[in-house]
Design an enzyme around this catalytic site. Structure first.
Site, PDB file in Angstrom:
ATOM      1  N   CYS A  12       2.540 -22.602 -17.844  1.00 54.75           N
ATOM      2  CA  CYS A  12       2.854 -21.622 -16.807  1.00 54.75           C
ATOM      3  C   CYS A  12       4.213 -22.015 -16.213  1.00 54.75           C
ATOM      4  O   CYS A  12       4.720 -23.111 -16.482  1.00 54.75           O
ATOM      5  CB  CYS A  12       1.772 -21.647 -15.734  1.00 54.75           C
ATOM      6  SG  CYS A  12       1.730 -23.230 -14.896  1.00 54.75           S
ATOM      7  N   HIS A  73       0.812 -29.950  -8.952  1.00 58.49           N
ATOM      8  CA  HIS A  73      -0.315 -29.788  -8.015  1.00 58.49           C
ATOM      9  C   HIS A  73       0.057 -30.138  -6.581  1.00 58.49           C
ATOM     10  O   HIS A  73      -0.646 -29.761  -5.653  1.00 58.49           O
ATOM     11  CB  HIS A  73      -1.473 -30.712  -8.410  1.00 58.49           C
ATOM     12  CG  HIS A  73      -1.958 -30.507  -9.807  1.00 58.49           C
ATOM     13  ND1 HIS A  73      -2.215 -29.280 -10.324  1.00 58.49           N
ATOM     14  CD2 HIS A  73      -2.245 -31.396 -10.793  1.00 58.49           C
ATOM     15  CE1 HIS A  73      -2.639 -29.397 -11.572  1.00 58.49           C
ATOM     16  NE2 HIS A  73      -2.658 -30.679 -11.888  1.00 58.49           N
ATOM     17  N   GLU A 123      -4.865 -30.405  -6.645  1.00 58.78           N
ATOM     18  CA  GLU A 123      -4.173 -29.408  -5.810  1.00 58.78           C
ATOM     19  C   GLU A 123      -4.928 -29.228  -4.485  1.00 58.78           C
ATOM     20  O   GLU A 123      -4.323 -29.196  -3.407  1.00 58.78           O
ATOM     21  CB  GLU A 123      -4.100 -28.066  -6.553  1.00 58.78           C
ATOM     22  CG  GLU A 123      -3.470 -26.961  -5.719  1.00 58.78           C
ATOM     23  CD  GLU A 123      -3.597 -25.587  -6.371  1.00 58.78           C
ATOM     24  OE1 GLU A 123      -3.399 -25.484  -7.597  1.00 58.78           O
ATOM     25  OE2 GLU A 123      -3.898 -24.625  -5.649  1.00 58.78           O
ATOM     26  N   THR A 159      -4.817 -22.133  -6.583  1.00 58.21           N
ATOM     27  CA  THR A 159      -3.948 -21.213  -7.345  1.00 58.21           C
ATOM     28  C   THR A 159      -4.545 -20.766  -8.673  1.00 58.21           C
ATOM     29  O   THR A 159      -4.178 -19.716  -9.192  1.00 58.21           O
ATOM     30  CB  THR A 159      -2.591 -21.878  -7.647  1.00 58.21           C
ATOM     31  OG1 THR A 159      -2.843 -23.136  -8.261  1.00 58.21           O
ATOM     32  CG2 THR A 159      -1.759 -22.046  -6.409  1.00 58.21           C
ATOM     33  N   SER A 215      -8.870 -29.495 -17.976  1.00 58.57           N
ATOM     34  CA  SER A 215      -7.983 -28.482 -17.395  1.00 58.57           C
ATOM     35  C   SER A 215      -8.822 -27.363 -16.777  1.00 58.57           C
ATOM     36  O   SER A 215      -9.516 -26.629 -17.482  1.00 58.57           O
ATOM     37  CB  SER A 215      -7.067 -27.908 -18.485  1.00 58.57           C
ATOM     38  OG  SER A 215      -6.572 -26.661 -18.084  1.00 58.57           O
TER      39      SER A 215
HETATM   40  S1  SF4 Z   1       0.375 -22.530  -9.295  1.00 60.43           S
HETATM   41 FE1  SF4 Z   1      -0.332 -23.841 -10.910  1.00 60.43          FE
HETATM   42  S2  SF4 Z   1      -0.889 -22.407 -12.499  1.00 60.43           S
HETATM   43 FE2  SF4 Z   1       0.361 -21.275 -11.084  1.00 60.43          FE
HETATM   44  S3  SF4 Z   1       2.399 -21.436 -11.873  1.00 60.43           S
HETATM   45 FE3  SF4 Z   1       2.149 -23.102 -10.436  1.00 60.43          FE
HETATM   46  S4  SF4 Z   1       1.468 -24.783 -11.632  1.00 60.43           S
HETATM   47 FE4  SF4 Z   1       1.183 -23.012 -12.854  1.00 60.43          FE
END
Ligand code: SF4
Length: 663
Positions: A12, A73, A123, A159, A215
């Protein structure tokens, strides 16, 4: 076999950024950089970094590396302070989506924080370390219903949380707390990934989801695929694949978690393609563009997208990812007049709006302005090109209806339908397709016509029907109108005529005897005149021919009853069965001389006749009333003779035979 690869498979934007920052500082310099905790939840990627001399540390005390990377995170303020206290160079790769949650939590004043997510996830740990007024972590509806606090509450979401699961939890919290602020902080990358993988699973016979076993976001993708009922395998690399999975499989979908490196996905795709090389669809998102978009400064006129976090009667608050929430006043939500904003939006709804005012402490937005300017463009194009547009009827006003085309459009009552509409209120709430017939931007004037659109559709249908209609075929239709000379039947944009003589085999006085308006039926196409747009139809020609019954039902010499249906100078036509009329020649009406049939007979009269001759081929039956009278008289004589012995009267047996004869 077809292989479909999710366009969001792999890193991502946040992970990409963290990996990029780490390699920027550590590539080619083994032992210089370490990450605080695993940079990504993927064992192969961690090994890959280790091979470059980039270690993963749980504690930085005594670590020789000079640079420490904080992963996407993020960490709590106390952990960050401890890292900085080491005197090492700290590279903060916290994802901007996570930083946004941090700033929401940091700004809370005397509010209880509810974090929806996994309490053990790093996170969430980083978020919890910032809460100052009490905090709860929940991850399902059960735990949501058990929360108690007297403080107003603010909700943030991990998230990578499951968007579908979130809805039920939020519903419970909204029910439970009066003063609640909800920030749906699931990142757009996660939302897109989850939405797309659900679509992909629907199209596939088998799903391979690639990602580290620990994950969280990959686990959610697996759950989404399984929910759709498709066979799903959670794999870490190509070595987990078993070839027998692919027997009888036509489409394989491949998705991957946010921490799965590109090369692992490629190996899996190649392995599947090696045995099955028919086709592949693969498009990757531009993650840098997404992050750039996030960090761009805002200005008046910019378009922003966000989720509604609070709905008050006269205004709503929207989280657009800025340092403060955007305010939309009731009149700026829509041109529609409502009492309360809740009639238009709910907490959690996604809105797109234009920034109308931006100061140090105020961000004002307008959905109406943006919708209207977009709508003007669409409506103008539709007007210029005379194409149709669709909208919902929202109101009955004097003289017509108001249609929501993103802007307020007026439809006069006379232009609502092809026919006059008495009660316009039946259209409120309906989606209608209209043509724009008048447009004046300066006066905000938009006049639309549904009638014009319906006429256009009818014309198009008519042209198509005329082009494809074939004489001698049978088509479906609906009776639209009955007249003295026949029935008009809609056979698709055009009304064809069934002449009264083509309605039935028997004589029809008025079409209403056999048809009624709005009746659906099959009709036979006799003739098509495309130039004059006239179509002649028949019902009679597809009905069974009554003459086929004549040979089995009647024979020469039979005495039968029939109804006089027509009188001519040369004789009377008598209906034997519907559609079969026989002729009593004037000379066969009576033994006495008859000048004209109407002197002794009337239409509608029921008479007894004898069949003299049947010619089915020529559809002719010759009848005689004289023979029937004679037979009747002979029969009466015999009966009179028997009357004394059996006691029944002749009158009772013959009914009104002699009355008819005497008429
Ligand atoms: S919040 Fe987490 S999943 Fe979303 S872009 Fe950022 S790192 Fe990636």
């Amino acid at each position: 076999m077809q292989v479909l690869v999710s366009k969001y498979a792999g890193f991502c934007p946040g992970v990409k950024r963290a990996v990029k920052l780490t390699l920027q500082h550590g590539e080619g310099k083994p032992g210089r950089v370490a990450t605080f905790g695993p940079l990504v939840h993927n064992a192969q990627m961690i090994e890959h970094l280790a091979a470059k001399g980039i270690r993963t540390l749980d504690s930085v005390a005594d670590a020789p590396e000079e640079i420490i990377v904080v992963r996407s995170h993020g960490v709590s303020p106390s952990v960050m302070a401890a890292l900085k206290a080491t005197g090492k160079n700290i590279v903060d790769a916290t994802c901007p989506f996570v930083s946004k949650i941090h700033s929401i939590v940091d700004s809370l004043d005397n509010r209880c924080l509810i974090v929806i997510g996994d309490a053990h996830h790093p996170e969430v740990q980083g978020i919890l370390g910032r809460a100052r007024y009490g905090v709860s972590v929940i991850e399902d509806e059960d735990s949501a219903s058990q929360i108690h606090t007297d403080l107003p509450v603010t909700v943030v979401v991990q998230t990578t949380f499951d968007q579908q699961k979130l809805k039920g939890i939020l519903a419970i919290l909204q029910e439970k707390f009066q003063d609640i602020e909800i920030h749906n902080t699931i990142c757009s990358s996660t939302r897109d990934r989850q939405r797309e993988v659900a679509e992909l699973a629907k199209k596939s016979d088998l799903m391979l989801v690639i990602g580290g076993k620990n994950s969280a976001n990959t686990g959610k993708l697996v759950a989404i695929c399984k929910q759709s009922g498709v066979e799903t395998h959670y794999i870490q690399s190509v070595s987990n694949i078993e070839p027998h999975w692919f027997s009888n499989v036509f489409t394989v979908g491949i998705a991957a978690g946010a921490s799965t490196p590109e090369w692992i996905i490629r190996e899996v795709v190649d392995m599947v393609m090696e045995t099955n090389n028919e086709g592949i669809e693969e498009v990757k998102e531009d993650s840098n563009a997404i992050l750039d978009e996030q960090s761009k400064p805002l200005g008046v006129g910019d378009i922003v997208v966000g989720n509604v976090v609070q709905v008050n009667p006269d205004e709503v608050l929207v989280d657009v990812g800025y340092k403060m929430e955007g305010l939309i006043r009731k009149d700026e939500l829509s041109f529609r007049k409502v009492e309360n904003c809740s009639e238009l939006v709910n907490v959690g709804d996604e809105l797109e709006a234009e920034i109308t005012r931006l100061t140090e402490d105020l961000l004002e937005l307008s959905v109406r302005k943006l919708t209207q300017s977009k709508a003007w463009k669409t409506v103008k194009e539709a007007f210029d090109n005379q194409t149709s547009v669709s909208g919902r009827v929202v109101e009955v006003v004097k003289g017509g209806l108001i249609v929501d085309l993103g802007l307020r459009a007026f439809m006069p009552a006379s232009l609502v339908d092809l026919r006059f509409v008495e009660d316009l209120s039946q259209f409120v709430g309906q989606e209608v397709t209209v043509l724009v017939i008048e447009l004046e931007r300066r006066r905000n004037k938009v006049i639309v016509s549904r009638k014009a659109q319906l006429m256009r559709e009818t014309e198009a249908k008519k042209a198509e029907t005329l082009a494809t209609l074939e004489e001698g075929t049978t088509v479906k239709g609906i009776v639209r109108r009955l007249t003295n000379f026949g029935a008009f039947v809609d056979i698709g944009g055009i009304d064809g005529l069934i002449h009264i003589s083509e309605l039935a085999h028997h004589r029809v006085e008025h079409p209403s005897e056999v048809l009624k308006e709005d009746q659906e039926l099959d009709v036979y196409v006799i003739k098509v005149d495309a130039e004059s747009e006239r179509v002649s139809l028949s019902l009679k020609r597809i009905l069974p021919d009554p003459w086929t019954e004549v040979a089995t039902k009647f024979k020469t010499g039979d005495a039968v009853e029939g109804k006089v249906v027509r009188l001519a100078d040369f004789g009377a036509f008598v209906e034997l069965i519907p559609g079969v009329d026989g002729l009593v020649h004037v000379s066969q009406i009576s033994d006495e001389h008859v000048e004209k049939p109407e002197d002794v007979l009337a239409t509608g009269q029921v008479v007894k006749v004898t069949i003299l001759d049947i010619d089915v081929q020529a559809k002719r039956v010759s009848l005689s009333m004289r023979d029937a009278v004679r037979t009747g008289k002979k029969f009466a004589k015999e009966e009179r003779h028997q009357e004394s012995s059996i006691g029944a009267t002749i009158g009772e047996r013959l009914g009104n035979f002699f009355d008819q004869e005497d008429e």
